[in-house]
Design a protein around this motif. Structure first.
Motif, PDB file in Angstrom:
ATOM      1  N   MET A  51       0.711  -1.462  -0.001  1.00 48.95           N
ATOM      2  CA  MET A  51      -0.107  -0.056   0.047  1.00 48.95           C
ATOM      3  C   MET A  51       1.029   1.351   0.027  1.00 48.95           C
ATOM      4  O   MET A  51       0.307   2.117  -0.700  1.00 48.95           O
ATOM      5  CB  MET A  51      -0.990  -0.043   1.126  1.00 48.95           C
ATOM      6  CG  MET A  51      -2.288  -0.951   0.980  1.00 48.95           C
ATOM      7  SD  MET A  51      -3.036  -0.572  -0.482  1.00 48.95           S
ATOM      8  CE  MET A  51      -3.704   0.964  -0.343  1.00 48.95           C
ATOM      9  N   TRP A  52       1.965   1.430   0.743  1.00 43.51           N
ATOM     10  CA  TRP A  52       2.686   2.509   0.667  1.00 43.51           C
ATOM     11  C   TRP A  52       3.367   2.739  -0.557  1.00 43.51           C
ATOM     12  O   TRP A  52       3.622   4.164  -1.145  1.00 43.51           O
ATOM     13  CB  TRP A  52       4.040   2.213   1.616  1.00 43.51           C
ATOM     14  CG  TRP A  52       5.031   1.370   1.140  1.00 43.51           C
ATOM     15  CD1 TRP A  52       5.115  -0.090   1.393  1.00 43.51           C
ATOM     16  CD2 TRP A  52       6.093   1.468   0.120  1.00 43.51           C
ATOM     17  NE1 TRP A  52       6.097  -0.732   0.847  1.00 43.51           N
ATOM     18  CE2 TRP A  52       6.807   0.178  -0.024  1.00 43.51           C
ATOM     19  CE3 TRP A  52       6.648   2.641  -0.495  1.00 43.51           C
ATOM     20  CZ2 TRP A  52       7.842   0.043  -0.999  1.00 43.51           C
ATOM     21  CZ3 TRP A  52       7.728   2.397  -1.400  1.00 43.51           C
ATOM     22  CH2 TRP A  52       8.213   1.129  -1.373  1.00 43.51           C
ATOM     23  N   ALA A  53       3.307   1.972  -1.578  1.00 41.12           N
ATOM     24  CA  ALA A  53       3.879   2.330  -2.954  1.00 41.12           C
ATOM     25  C   ALA A  53       2.686   2.574  -3.791  1.00 41.12           C
ATOM     26  O   ALA A  53       3.036   2.988  -4.940  1.00 41.12           O
ATOM     27  CB  ALA A  53       4.536   0.980  -3.495  1.00 41.12           C
ATOM     28  N   VAL A  54       1.613   2.518  -3.496  1.00 38.92           N
ATOM     29  CA  VAL A  54       0.312   2.763  -4.602  1.00 38.92           C
ATOM     30  C   VAL A  54       0.087   4.220  -4.262  1.00 38.92           C
ATOM     31  O   VAL A  54      -0.005   4.978  -3.370  1.00 38.92           O
ATOM     32  CB  VAL A  54      -0.868   2.133  -4.012  1.00 38.92           C
ATOM     33  CG1 VAL A  54      -2.150   2.539  -4.582  1.00 38.92           C
ATOM     34  CG2 VAL A  54      -0.729   0.628  -3.918  1.00 38.92           C
ATOM     35  N   GLN A  55       0.132   5.034  -5.540  1.00 36.54           N
ATOM     36  CA  GLN A  55       0.081   6.452  -5.731  1.00 36.54           C
ATOM     37  C   GLN A  55      -1.307   6.914  -5.984  1.00 36.54           C
ATOM     38  O   GLN A  55      -1.547   8.177  -5.577  1.00 36.54           O
ATOM     39  CB  GLN A  55       1.184   6.962  -6.681  1.00 36.54           C
ATOM     40  CG  GLN A  55       2.684   6.769  -6.566  1.00 36.54           C
ATOM     41  CD  GLN A  55       3.182   7.267  -5.345  1.00 36.54           C
ATOM     42  OE1 GLN A  55       2.876   8.317  -5.040  1.00 36.54           O
ATOM     43  NE2 GLN A  55       3.687   6.304  -4.453  1.00 36.54           N
ATOM     44  N   PHE A 140     -10.143  -5.042   8.294  1.00 40.15           N
ATOM     45  CA  PHE A 140      -9.720  -3.955   7.381  1.00 40.15           C
ATOM     46  C   PHE A 140      -8.347  -3.575   7.766  1.00 40.15           C
ATOM     47  O   PHE A 140      -8.005  -3.584   8.967  1.00 40.15           O
ATOM     48  CB  PHE A 140     -10.611  -3.031   7.344  1.00 40.15           C
ATOM     49  CG  PHE A 140     -12.034  -3.093   6.537  1.00 40.15           C
ATOM     50  CD1 PHE A 140     -12.291  -3.014   5.738  1.00 40.15           C
ATOM     51  CD2 PHE A 140     -13.026  -3.522   7.654  1.00 40.15           C
ATOM     52  CE1 PHE A 140     -13.498  -3.009   4.889  1.00 40.15           C
ATOM     53  CE2 PHE A 140     -14.429  -4.027   7.014  1.00 40.15           C
ATOM     54  CZ  PHE A 140     -14.427  -3.782   5.633  1.00 40.15           C
ATOM     55  N   GLY A 141      -7.575  -3.007   6.931  1.00 41.55           N
ATOM     56  CA  GLY A 141      -6.067  -2.253   7.349  1.00 41.55           C
ATOM     57  C   GLY A 141      -5.096  -3.055   7.558  1.00 41.55           C
ATOM     58  O   GLY A 141      -4.173  -2.588   8.163  1.00 41.55           O
ATOM     59  N   PHE A 142      -5.126  -4.462   7.354  1.00 39.49           N
ATOM     60  CA  PHE A 142      -3.977  -5.266   7.311  1.00 39.49           C
ATOM     61  C   PHE A 142      -3.033  -5.004   6.303  1.00 39.49           C
ATOM     62  O   PHE A 142      -3.037  -5.568   5.056  1.00 39.49           O
ATOM     63  CB  PHE A 142      -4.468  -6.659   7.475  1.00 39.49           C
ATOM     64  CG  PHE A 142      -3.209  -7.604   7.588  1.00 39.49           C
ATOM     65  CD1 PHE A 142      -2.411  -7.480   8.780  1.00 39.49           C
ATOM     66  CD2 PHE A 142      -3.085  -8.644   6.749  1.00 39.49           C
ATOM     67  CE1 PHE A 142      -1.319  -8.561   8.677  1.00 39.49           C
ATOM     68  CE2 PHE A 142      -2.061  -9.661   6.816  1.00 39.49           C
ATOM     69  CZ  PHE A 142      -1.038  -9.499   7.851  1.00 39.49           C
ATOM     70  N   SER A 143      -2.244  -4.242   6.403  1.00 40.08           N
ATOM     71  CA  SER A 143      -1.410  -3.352   5.167  1.00 40.08           C
ATOM     72  C   SER A 143      -0.094  -2.979   5.811  1.00 40.08           C
ATOM     73  O   SER A 143      -0.178  -2.299   6.770  1.00 40.08           O
ATOM     74  CB  SER A 143      -2.067  -2.523   4.558  1.00 40.08           C
ATOM     75  OG  SER A 143      -2.761  -1.504   5.069  1.00 40.08           O
ATOM     76  N   ILE A 144       0.770  -2.807   4.794  1.00 45.46           N
ATOM     77  CA  ILE A 144       1.905  -1.807   4.973  1.00 45.46           C
ATOM     78  C   ILE A 144       1.826  -0.410   4.538  1.00 45.46           C
ATOM     79  O   ILE A 144       1.986  -0.543   3.277  1.00 45.46           O
ATOM     80  CB  ILE A 144       3.174  -2.714   4.587  1.00 45.46           C
ATOM     81  CG1 ILE A 144       3.329  -4.119   5.427  1.00 45.46           C
ATOM     82  CG2 ILE A 144       4.386  -1.764   4.981  1.00 45.46           C
ATOM     83  CD1 ILE A 144       4.451  -4.833   4.975  1.00 45.46           C
ATOM     84  N   ASN A 145       1.662   0.526   5.252  1.00 41.16           N
ATOM     85  CA  ASN A 145       1.672   1.764   4.753  1.00 41.16           C
ATOM     86  C   ASN A 145       2.689   2.878   4.832  1.00 41.16           C
ATOM     87  O   ASN A 145       2.699   3.958   4.362  1.00 41.16           O
ATOM     88  CB  ASN A 145       0.222   2.559   5.584  1.00 41.16           C
ATOM     89  CG  ASN A 145      -0.829   1.598   5.421  1.00 41.16           C
ATOM     90  OD1 ASN A 145      -1.186   1.190   4.384  1.00 41.16           O
ATOM     91  ND2 ASN A 145      -1.521   1.301   6.740  1.00 41.16           N
ATOM     92  N   SER A 146       3.876   2.284   5.074  1.00 38.63           N
ATOM     93  CA  SER A 146       5.267   3.197   5.124  1.00 38.63           C
ATOM     94  C   SER A 146       6.222   2.426   4.420  1.00 38.63           C
ATOM     95  O   SER A 146       6.507   1.234   4.617  1.00 38.63           O
ATOM     96  CB  SER A 146       5.489   3.863   6.496  1.00 38.63           C
ATOM     97  OG  SER A 146       5.815   2.898   7.484  1.00 38.63           O
ATOM     98  N   LYS A 147       7.160   3.045   3.577  1.00 43.29           N
ATOM     99  CA  LYS A 147       8.277   2.416   3.222  1.00 43.29           C
ATOM    100  C   LYS A 147       9.091   1.841   4.130  1.00 43.29           C
ATOM    101  O   LYS A 147       9.366   2.423   5.282  1.00 43.29           O
ATOM    102  CB  LYS A 147       8.802   3.171   2.329  1.00 43.29           C
ATOM    103  CG  LYS A 147      10.171   2.502   1.258  1.00 43.29           C
ATOM    104  CD  LYS A 147      10.734   3.324   0.330  1.00 43.29           C
ATOM    105  CE  LYS A 147      11.809   2.821  -0.332  1.00 43.29           C
ATOM    106  NZ  LYS A 147      12.411   3.773  -1.515  1.00 43.29           N
ATOM    107  N   GLY A 148       9.233   0.650   3.878  1.00 42.26           N
ATOM    108  CA  GLY A 148      10.195  -0.054   4.935  1.00 42.26           C
ATOM    109  C   GLY A 148       9.644  -0.534   6.350  1.00 42.26           C
ATOM    110  O   GLY A 148      10.131  -0.990   7.278  1.00 42.26           O
ATOM    111  N   GLY A 149       8.253  -0.329   6.089  1.00 41.79           N
ATOM    112  CA  GLY A 149       7.496  -0.748   7.328  1.00 41.79           C
ATOM    113  C   GLY A 149       7.422  -2.347   7.434  1.00 41.79           C
ATOM    114  O   GLY A 149       7.503  -3.054   6.577  1.00 41.79           O
TER     115      GLY A 149
END
Length: 333
Positions: A51-55, A140-149
């Motif tokens: 998710m962090w890479a989705v623009q 909901f929200g089981f995702s990585i939202n920051s680079k390197g997270g």
């Protein structure tokens, strides 16, 4: 499985914006609910994005309305937080050191999507009975939202929902495979996704899939297209793994759901030289393709926005529909 896929030149608004960062893809399940068919392969270059890479804001919103299915015993709620039981993806599958996402952890056994304020759509083989439904948490929200997270090990308790009722399901061999689940309460903070109510997609329609490959945190993958439309399902060169079962497959032009990912090729091949497993790789038109239950197989069971609005109104404290009819002199029954 990975297929060397050529990304279609014509994509939708969301996909075009997304392509500026890279394309899309998927993976296999952890703790599956049952031994059913699975989508298992990557076609083309590995396009999976965290998710962090989705623009694209549109794609972010779409992904935000998808869920990971967890076994109830893997979710523990305390003090407003829901702790999630996850395990090492690389270790549990014996993956090679250079396998993408090897260092992440997995926990979801299937994927799903929000198609009404309190209804989740998934694969029929993910939820086979009322008891299986009550034994599942929809997260909901089981995702990585920051680079390197790192893989999240908890989400706010408000992002976890339970099954109130198994509305309906179908699991027909190599045909349709779907389930609709009524949640214990309306979902807050996430909007229902739009479904195609106008028929099946044509061959060549560009596709995007969003879900939890191998039970990993949310991945968005595209660059795929419809190969062939069959009875109750279509095949596509989607990059998917078992945990993607139940994932919503979107039309990349319209953003509407065209179907549910349900079956596919084997996930991995064994690398004997390095004593580890790697993602299976297919050519763009190779292997069997991934099977997607068409949304037309169940769209009649998914309430329209108008029906939901009417239901909400009639359940409110305002005058009943029959009262309003009487006030208007309506004699219909």
């Amino acid at each position: 499985m990975i297929v060397r896929r050529v990304v279609p030149a014509v994509f939708s608004l969301a996909l075009a914006a997304f392509a500026a960062t890279r394309s899309f893809a998927q993976q296999t399940p952890v703790n599956p609910q049952a031994n059913g068919p699975r989508p298992d392969v990557i076609y083309g270059d590995d396009d999976r994005l965290d998710m962090w890479a989705v623009q694209s804001p549109a794609l972010k919103a779409m992904a935000g309305s998808t869920v990971g299915l967890f076994q109830s015993g893997s979710v523990s709620i305390k003090d407003g937080q829901a702790a999630l039981s996850v395990e090492s993806y690389g270790q549990s599958y014996g993956l090679c050191q250079d396998e993408p996402f090897r260092d992440q952890s997995a926990g979801a056994f299937c994927s799903g999507s929000l198609v009404a304020p309190d209804i989740i759509m998934t694969a029929g083989h993910c939820i086979r009975s009322e008891s299986a439904c009550t034994g599942t948490k929809f997260v909901f929200g089981f995702s990585i939202n920051s680079k390197g997270g790192a893989t999240p090990t908890s989400v706010p308790a408000s992002e976890v929902y339970s099954c109130a009722k198994l509305i309906g399901r179908e699991e027909v061999g190599t045909g349709a495979d779907w389930a609709l689940v009524k949640l214990d309460r309306p979902v807050a903070g996430h909007s229902p996704l739009k479904v195609n109510r106008g028929g099946n997609p044509a061959k060549g329609t560009p596709l995007i899939v969003i879900g939890h490959p191998a039970g990993l945190p949310t991945k968005v993958a595209g660059g795929a297209s419809v190969r062939e439309v069959k009875s109750g399902y279509f095949t596509a060169n989607l990059d998917t793994y078992g945990g993607n079962s139940g994932s919503a497959v979107f039309n990349a032009r319209t953003g509407q759901i065209e179907g549910i990912l349900v079956r596919g090729e084997n996930d991995f091949v064994y690398d004997s030289a390095n004593s580890c497993r790697r993602s299976n790789v297919c050519t763009n038109e190779g292997c069997r393709g991934e099977d997607v239950t068409t949304i037309s197989s169940l769209v009649g069971s998914i309430p329209t926005a108008a029906a939901e609005a009417l239901r909400a109104y009639t359940q409110s404290s305002g005058p009943s529909l029959n009262t309003l009819k009487g006030m208007a002199g309506d004699s219909s029954r």
